[in-house]
Design a protein around this motif. Sequence first.
Motif, PDB file in Angstrom:
ATOM      1  N   PHE A  70      39.073  44.224  47.324  1.00  0.00           N
ATOM      2  CA  PHE A  70      39.458  42.984  48.642  1.00  0.00           C
ATOM      3  C   PHE A  70      38.215  41.887  48.228  1.00  0.00           C
ATOM      4  O   PHE A  70      38.706  41.102  48.741  1.00  0.00           O
ATOM      5  N   TYR A  71      36.815  42.723  48.093  1.00  0.00           N
ATOM      6  CA  TYR A  71      35.751  41.404  47.716  1.00  0.00           C
ATOM      7  C   TYR A  71      36.501  40.688  45.968  1.00  0.00           C
ATOM      8  O   TYR A  71      36.258  39.475  46.640  1.00  0.00           O
ATOM      9  N   HIS A  72      36.491  41.525  45.837  1.00  0.00           N
ATOM     10  CA  HIS A  72      36.943  40.419  44.028  1.00  0.00           C
ATOM     11  C   HIS A  72      38.793  39.359  44.183  1.00  0.00           C
ATOM     12  O   HIS A  72      38.476  38.779  43.834  1.00  0.00           O
ATOM     13  N   PHE A  73      39.495  40.292  45.446  1.00  0.00           N
ATOM     14  CA  PHE A  73      40.525  39.045  45.344  1.00  0.00           C
ATOM     15  C   PHE A  73      40.025  38.013  45.843  1.00  0.00           C
ATOM     16  O   PHE A  73      40.298  36.938  46.058  1.00  0.00           O
ATOM     17  N   ASN A  74      39.484  38.043  47.340  1.00  0.00           N
ATOM     18  CA  ASN A  74      38.968  36.918  47.879  1.00  0.00           C
ATOM     19  C   ASN A  74      38.050  36.057  47.046  1.00  0.00           C
ATOM     20  O   ASN A  74      38.261  34.787  47.287  1.00  0.00           O
ATOM     21  N   ALA A  75      37.258  36.534  46.561  1.00  0.00           N
ATOM     22  CA  ALA A  75      36.444  35.399  46.012  1.00  0.00           C
ATOM     23  C   ALA A  75      37.709  35.066  45.038  1.00  0.00           C
ATOM     24  O   ALA A  75      36.776  33.557  44.492  1.00  0.00           O
ATOM     25  N   LEU A  76      38.377  35.714  44.123  1.00  0.00           N
ATOM     26  CA  LEU A  76      38.720  34.113  42.909  1.00  0.00           C
ATOM     27  C   LEU A  76      39.639  33.317  43.770  1.00  0.00           C
ATOM     28  O   LEU A  76      40.070  32.568  43.565  1.00  0.00           O
ATOM     29  N   PHE A  77      40.286  34.480  45.518  1.00  0.00           N
ATOM     30  CA  PHE A  77      41.266  33.015  45.398  1.00  0.00           C
ATOM     31  C   PHE A  77      40.238  32.235  46.360  1.00  0.00           C
ATOM     32  O   PHE A  77      40.513  30.806  45.856  1.00  0.00           O
ATOM     33  N   VAL A  78      39.091  32.171  47.123  1.00  0.00           N
ATOM     34  CA  VAL A  78      39.033  31.775  48.011  1.00  0.00           C
ATOM     35  C   VAL A  78      37.992  30.533  46.956  1.00  0.00           C
ATOM     36  O   VAL A  78      37.613  28.991  46.589  1.00  0.00           O
ATOM     37  N   GLY A  79      37.543  31.236  45.599  1.00  0.00           N
ATOM     38  CA  GLY A  79      36.643  30.283  44.570  1.00  0.00           C
ATOM     39  C   GLY A  79      37.337  29.837  43.617  1.00  0.00           C
ATOM     40  O   GLY A  79      37.049  29.115  43.515  1.00  0.00           O
ATOM     41  N   GLY A  80      38.767  30.593  43.422  1.00  0.00           N
ATOM     42  CA  GLY A  80      39.566  29.588  43.300  1.00  0.00           C
ATOM     43  C   GLY A  80      39.993  27.889  43.796  1.00  0.00           C
ATOM     44  O   GLY A  80      39.732  26.795  42.936  1.00  0.00           O
ATOM     45  N   ILE A  81      40.207  28.008  45.044  1.00  0.00           N
ATOM     46  CA  ILE A  81      40.133  26.681  45.711  1.00  0.00           C
ATOM     47  C   ILE A  81      39.345  26.122  45.873  1.00  0.00           C
ATOM     48  O   ILE A  81      39.220  25.031  45.395  1.00  0.00           O
ATOM     49  N   ALA A  82      38.555  26.913  45.805  1.00  0.00           N
ATOM     50  CA  ALA A  82      36.805  25.678  45.917  1.00  0.00           C
ATOM     51  C   ALA A  82      36.211  24.977  44.757  1.00  0.00           C
ATOM     52  O   ALA A  82      36.688  23.540  44.492  1.00  0.00           O
ATOM     53  N   GLY A  83      36.925  25.865  43.683  1.00  0.00           N
ATOM     54  CA  GLY A  83      36.272  25.082  42.447  1.00  0.00           C
ATOM     55  C   GLY A  83      37.292  23.731  42.087  1.00  0.00           C
ATOM     56  O   GLY A  83      37.160  23.527  40.897  1.00  0.00           O
ATOM     57  N   VAL A  84      38.849  24.505  42.908  1.00  0.00           N
ATOM     58  CA  VAL A  84      39.969  23.481  41.987  1.00  0.00           C
ATOM     59  C   VAL A  84      39.204  22.123  42.741  1.00  0.00           C
ATOM     60  O   VAL A  84      39.523  20.925  42.198  1.00  0.00           O
ATOM     61  N   GLY A  85      39.126  22.048  43.099  1.00  0.00           N
ATOM     62  CA  GLY A  85      39.003  21.038  44.665  1.00  0.00           C
ATOM     63  C   GLY A  85      37.766  20.049  44.026  1.00  0.00           C
ATOM     64  O   GLY A  85      37.632  19.594  44.532  1.00  0.00           O
TER      65      GLY A  85
END
Length: 288
Positions: free
Chosen positions: A99-114
């Motif tokens: 669960f942590y890994h999924f949220n880190a990738l999802f939220v982190g990916g959006i934040a990084g792309v932005g």
Amino acid sequence: MPATEAEPASAVEISTMDIVLWGVLPYVMMVVLVGGLVWRYKYDQFGWTTRSSQLYESKLLRVASPLFHFGLLAVIAGHFFGLVIPMAWTQAVGMSQDFYHFNALFVGGIAGVGTLGGIILLIYRRRTTGPVFMATTTNDKTMYVVLTAAIVFGLWTTLASVFEGEHGHNYRETVAPWFRSLFIFQPDIEAMAGAPFSFHLHTLVGMALFVIWPFTRLVHAFTAPLHYLFRPYIVYRSRDRDRAGGKAAGRAAGGKAPDRPAGSTTSGVPARRGWSPVGTKDRDTRNR
């Protein structure tokens, strides 16, 4: 030579280069960062600014700046959560690693792309807008290169974790313990040496960014004008509240204004000049 992802941290052979990179260099970075900020504040307070170019161009800046800054705040929050909070704590509250890994990738990916999109727009604006480009210094160019590299390499590690899936490297077992160990002056060099090359590169570029931070416009991040939220409006020219009453009294006296001391109103209260202080707390205490 860095160990592969399959090797546990305890099996990593520490080299002299590992000691320099993960045991010495972080403290050199901290000394330069803190010392540079102190020096900049003491000798270059007038240069402690963003050197805003909003007057030259604001249409593109209105989109790029919020995209970059809000994305960067999310990235910083993600780094704090991943590096500072131990994995045992999240597991203790019932948060599984998946669960942590999924949220880190999802939220982190959006934040990084932005964040990357925002910095690209800012660089495009600075390069294509004549007055903005003319106001760009060598320090600005260096800062943009290092900052963009840090964002790109951070996204690289995120995307690599997505494609590797279950076999991806868990940085909370290597990079995070090393990061926390720096603050107790017992650097876990062995743990950091066991991380993949992509994490090594991202960490080195991040340290380079903090080294140049005090000497660029990024220094404004350490200034939080919180008192602006509570200060009164700036009054450039105040009005005499008894001006109308004074005119009425003058008409009643046959066209002549009543005699009163200079600089006072009809109520006897001294009139405030337009350039008088308006009660800003930090300025008043400084000028005493």
